[in-house]
Design an enzyme around this catalytic site. Structure first.
Site, PDB file in Angstrom:
ATOM      1  CE  LYS A  36      -3.709  -1.950   2.397  1.00 41.59           C
ATOM      2  NZ  LYS A  36      -4.528  -2.460   3.441  1.00 41.59           N
ATOM      3  CE1 TYR A  73      -9.387  -3.033   0.429  1.00 43.78           C
ATOM      4  CE2 TYR A  73      -8.594  -1.086  -0.463  1.00 43.78           C
ATOM      5  CZ  TYR A  73      -8.195  -2.204   0.430  1.00 43.78           C
ATOM      6  OH  TYR A  73      -7.141  -2.786   0.573  1.00 43.78           O
ATOM      7  CG  PHE A  93     -13.133   1.657   7.324  1.00 44.45           C
ATOM      8  CD1 PHE A  93     -12.975   1.454   6.487  1.00 44.45           C
ATOM      9  CD2 PHE A  93     -13.604   1.112   7.746  1.00 44.45           C
ATOM     10  CE1 PHE A  93     -12.631   0.063   5.770  1.00 44.45           C
ATOM     11  CE2 PHE A  93     -14.314  -0.633   7.905  1.00 44.45           C
ATOM     12  CZ  PHE A  93     -13.285  -1.138   6.311  1.00 44.45           C
ATOM     13  NE  ARG A 138      -6.278 -12.237   5.836  1.00 44.60           N
ATOM     14  CZ  ARG A 138      -7.248 -10.988   5.980  1.00 44.60           C
ATOM     15  NH1 ARG A 138      -6.797 -10.037   4.009  1.00 44.60           N
ATOM     16  NH2 ARG A 138      -7.439 -10.697   6.900  1.00 44.60           N
ATOM     17  CB  THR A 142      -7.276  -5.125   9.595  1.00 46.18           C
ATOM     18  OG1 THR A 142      -7.813  -6.414   9.364  1.00 46.18           O
ATOM     19  CG2 THR A 142      -7.704  -4.459   9.047  1.00 46.18           C
ATOM     20  NE  ARG A 176      -2.202  -5.783   7.856  1.00 44.98           N
ATOM     21  CZ  ARG A 176      -3.918  -6.232   6.908  1.00 44.98           C
ATOM     22  NH1 ARG A 176      -4.026  -6.666   7.347  1.00 44.98           N
ATOM     23  NH2 ARG A 176      -4.151  -4.999   5.809  1.00 44.98           N
ATOM     24  CG  ASN A 236      -3.427  -2.125   6.778  1.00 45.79           C
ATOM     25  OD1 ASN A 236      -3.072  -2.244   6.028  1.00 45.79           O
ATOM     26  ND2 ASN A 236      -4.655  -2.624   7.732  1.00 45.79           N
ATOM     27  CG  HIS A 281      -5.038  -6.439   0.157  1.00 49.92           C
ATOM     28  ND1 HIS A 281      -6.463  -6.229   0.280  1.00 49.92           N
ATOM     29  CD2 HIS A 281      -5.466  -6.952  -1.051  1.00 49.92           C
ATOM     30  CE1 HIS A 281      -7.125  -7.028  -0.133  1.00 49.92           C
ATOM     31  NE2 HIS A 281      -6.750  -7.461  -1.288  1.00 49.92           N
ATOM     32  CD  GLU A 297      -8.818  -9.094  -3.242  1.00 47.85           C
ATOM     33  OE1 GLU A 297      -9.784  -9.318  -2.549  1.00 47.85           O
ATOM     34  OE2 GLU A 297      -7.363  -9.982  -2.856  1.00 47.85           O
TER      35      GLU A 297
HETATM   36  N1  UDP Z   1     -10.229  -0.180   7.356  1.00 41.23           N
HETATM   37  C1  UDP Z   1     -10.006   0.921   8.055  1.00 41.23           C
HETATM   38  N2  UDP Z   1     -10.769   1.036   9.020  1.00 41.23           N
HETATM   39  C2  UDP Z   1     -11.135  -0.022   9.761  1.00 41.23           C
HETATM   40  C3  UDP Z   1     -10.815  -1.067   9.006  1.00 41.23           C
HETATM   41  C4  UDP Z   1     -10.249  -0.711   7.663  1.00 41.23           C
HETATM   42  O1  UDP Z   1      -9.081   2.079   7.621  1.00 41.23           O
HETATM   43  O2  UDP Z   1     -11.317   0.237  10.882  1.00 41.23           O
HETATM   44  C5  UDP Z   1      -9.109  -0.429   6.375  1.00 41.23           C
HETATM   45  C6  UDP Z   1      -7.433  -1.240   6.501  1.00 41.23           C
HETATM   46  O3  UDP Z   1      -6.343  -0.229   5.622  1.00 41.23           O
HETATM   47  C7  UDP Z   1      -7.998  -2.715   6.008  1.00 41.23           C
HETATM   48  C8  UDP Z   1      -8.820  -2.350   4.873  1.00 41.23           C
HETATM   49  O4  UDP Z   1      -9.684  -1.321   5.350  1.00 41.23           O
HETATM   50  O5  UDP Z   1      -6.713  -2.970   5.445  1.00 41.23           O
HETATM   51  C9  UDP Z   1      -9.666  -4.143   4.600  1.00 41.23           C
HETATM   52  O6  UDP Z   1     -10.557  -4.224   5.732  1.00 41.23           O
HETATM   53  P1  UDP Z   1     -10.050  -5.492   5.839  1.00 41.23           P
HETATM   54  O7  UDP Z   1     -10.940  -5.517   7.566  1.00 41.23           O
HETATM   55  O8  UDP Z   1     -10.857  -6.465   4.707  1.00 41.23           O
HETATM   56  O9  UDP Z   1      -8.813  -5.655   6.741  1.00 41.23           O
HETATM   57  P2  UDP Z   1      -7.873  -6.187   6.074  1.00 41.23           P
HETATM   58  O10 UDP Z   1      -8.356  -8.374   5.374  1.00 41.23           O
HETATM   59  O11 UDP Z   1      -6.715  -5.929   5.098  1.00 41.23           O
HETATM   60  O12 UDP Z   1      -7.722  -7.233   7.091  1.00 41.23           O
END
Ligand code: UDP
Length: 140
Positions: free
Chosen positions: A11, A51, A59, A87, A93, A104, A114, A117, A128
């Site tokens: 990112k 997204y 958010f 993952r 996250t 992270r 973070n 992705h 994707e």
């Molecule tokens: N995100 C955010 N605020 C939140 C949760 C998620 O800004 O409270 C952003 C963060 O960059 C995250 C992305 O949205 O990586 C997608 O969220 P997801 O829950 O899918 O998390 P991931 O799979 O990336 O861990």
């Protein structure tokens, strides 16, 4: 265990700090091969489409703005159990909750910025990968 492919994005917070190499080192050390890579500046429409699943979350607007704030590196990772392995390498996250040694925990600035992705299912991985590498024949 099956050999899988997954989509990873480095990112804008991480490309801005020149962390691509350090992040890729974690993938390769864990046995994941980087079999396709593409650095690009996402448009707002592309970030919104990528997204879309989060479009009703509070958010969403901030996330889209962040994802277009600088270049990203979209990559296909391949290896055993690649989707869940990636993952695990990424960590939670929220970097405050991420295990030590994960990308992270080591590099993320916040729950939003973070650093990475990663696809969360085989269906998401296929969708994707085609989002970023449509029409490209990826041979490992
Ligand atoms: N995100 C955010 N605020 C939140 C949760 C998620 O800004 O409270 C952003 C963060 O960059 C995250 C992305 O949205 O990586 C997608 O969220 P997801 O829950 O899918 O998390 P991931 O799979 O990336 O861990």
């Amino acid at each position: 265990m099956a050999i899988e492919r997954t989509l990873s994005i480095i990112k804008p917070d991480a490309t801005r700090r020149n962390l691509t190499g350090k992040i890729n080192d974690k993938f390769e050390t864990a046995g994941l091969s980087i079999i396709a890579t593409r650095r690009l500046q996402l448009t707002k429409a592309q970030a919104e489409a990528f997204y879309a699943v989060h479009s009703h979350r509070p958010f969403f607007g901030d996330l889209v703005s962040f994802m277009i704030s600088g270049p990203v590196v979209a990559q296909v990772l391949e290896g055993e159990n690649a989707i869940m392995q990636n993952r695990d390498i990424m960590g939670a996250t929220d970097p405050k909750k991420a295990d030590a040694g994960t990308i992270r925990a080591d590099f993320a600035e916040s729950i939003e910025a973070n650093s990475v992705h990663g696809s969360d299912s085989p269906e998401a991985a296929a969708q994707e990968i085609s989002f970023f590498f449509a029409g490209i024949d990826i041979t490992a």
